[in-house]
Design an enzyme around this catalytic site. Sequence first.
Site, mmCIF file in Angstrom:
data_model
loop_
_atom_site.group_PDB
_atom_site.id
_atom_site.type_symbol
_atom_site.label_atom_id
_atom_site.label_comp_id
_atom_site.label_asym_id
_atom_site.label_seq_id
_atom_site.Cartn_x
_atom_site.Cartn_y
_atom_site.Cartn_z
ATOM 1 N N LEU A 145 0.856 -1.177 0.000
ATOM 2 C CA LEU A 145 0.000 0.000 0.000
ATOM 3 C C LEU A 145 0.897 1.234 0.000
ATOM 4 O O LEU A 145 1.995 1.209 0.563
ATOM 5 C CB LEU A 145 -0.909 0.027 1.241
ATOM 6 C CG LEU A 145 -1.975 -1.061 1.362
ATOM 7 C CD1 LEU A 145 -2.732 -0.901 2.673
ATOM 8 C CD2 LEU A 145 -2.943 -1.046 0.192
ATOM 9 N N ASP A 146 0.414 2.322 -0.618
ATOM 10 C CA ASP A 146 1.180 3.563 -0.630
ATOM 11 C C ASP A 146 1.384 4.102 0.784
ATOM 12 O O ASP A 146 0.632 3.774 1.709
ATOM 13 C CB ASP A 146 0.468 4.632 -1.471
ATOM 14 C CG ASP A 146 0.447 4.293 -2.951
ATOM 15 O OD1 ASP A 146 1.205 3.406 -3.366
ATOM 16 O OD2 ASP A 146 -0.341 4.936 -3.678
ATOM 17 N N PHE A 147 2.362 4.965 0.926
ATOM 18 C CA PHE A 147 2.745 5.571 2.199
ATOM 19 C C PHE A 147 1.563 6.159 2.949
ATOM 20 O O PHE A 147 1.385 5.939 4.155
ATOM 21 C CB PHE A 147 3.799 6.654 1.915
ATOM 22 C CG PHE A 147 4.191 7.501 3.085
ATOM 23 C CD1 PHE A 147 4.716 6.935 4.240
ATOM 24 C CD2 PHE A 147 4.073 8.883 3.031
ATOM 25 C CE1 PHE A 147 5.102 7.721 5.318
ATOM 26 C CE2 PHE A 147 4.458 9.676 4.102
ATOM 27 C CZ PHE A 147 4.967 9.098 5.236
#
Length: 267
Positions: free
Chosen positions: A80-82
């Site tokens: 998942l993105d930051f």
Amino acid sequence: MSLSVIKLSSPATHEYWEIPVLYEDNDLLAVSKPARLLASPDRYDPERPNLMRLLHQGIQDRKPWARERGLTYLMNAHRLDFETTGVMLLCKNKAALSALASLFGSEKPHKTYVALVQNNPPEKQWEVNAPLGWHPVKVGVMRVDPKAGKRSRTRFELLESYRGYSLLRCHPLTGRTHQIRVHLRHCRLPICGDSLYGGPPLLLSQLKPGYRLKPGAVERPLIATLALHAERLEFPHPVTQAPVDIRADWPKDLTVAVKYLRRYARA
């Protein structure tokens, strides 16, 4: 196995996280990733705290959450993105990881995200089929690239409409970096708080009539980060083949933002 939270901390940055466990069996562990925590090491800044390194350190240090589970191995099946919150699936053994790697590569897991975006789509349901590739100049930025990009498909569904904003359900059918974000920007529906792709912050002053800010105060956005949440993950279990359905509650700031939109910005 009873669900709980996994407590993690970074001595280097003095940050602390309580990571909710969403699902667990002998082969899998699913957690709810918080915003502003990398899922795995960053290629541009490998020293930043990330979930996988913190988990591995906890296993090595025999933290209570790792010791009571008898954990010696843990790897992420996807990323998942930051700033993205929600369901993140981990494997407790190499066999499960190998099976899930093949599964995720085949587009079989059904992934559901919710996104709060600027503007309103012309349709209630639509699909974007636009190849994605890295930007040739901007580091860490993806773009639609019809010639050299990799195949990328996302389905979208309008859940609620507001004045100037929309709540969407998103189903990525491929797993490219920043896929939902870039496809929504391509549709002129940037995600709120997505500064990398032109998404504006969502401010209460833009919604509430007669809003007043105290002298000298600076207004904070209703959502401090990217308004994208991995809400649900459905897939056949890699060992038993039984259907698995994992869901993560919305983060508090997304819940609050939608409450204000419903109250002050009904379309």
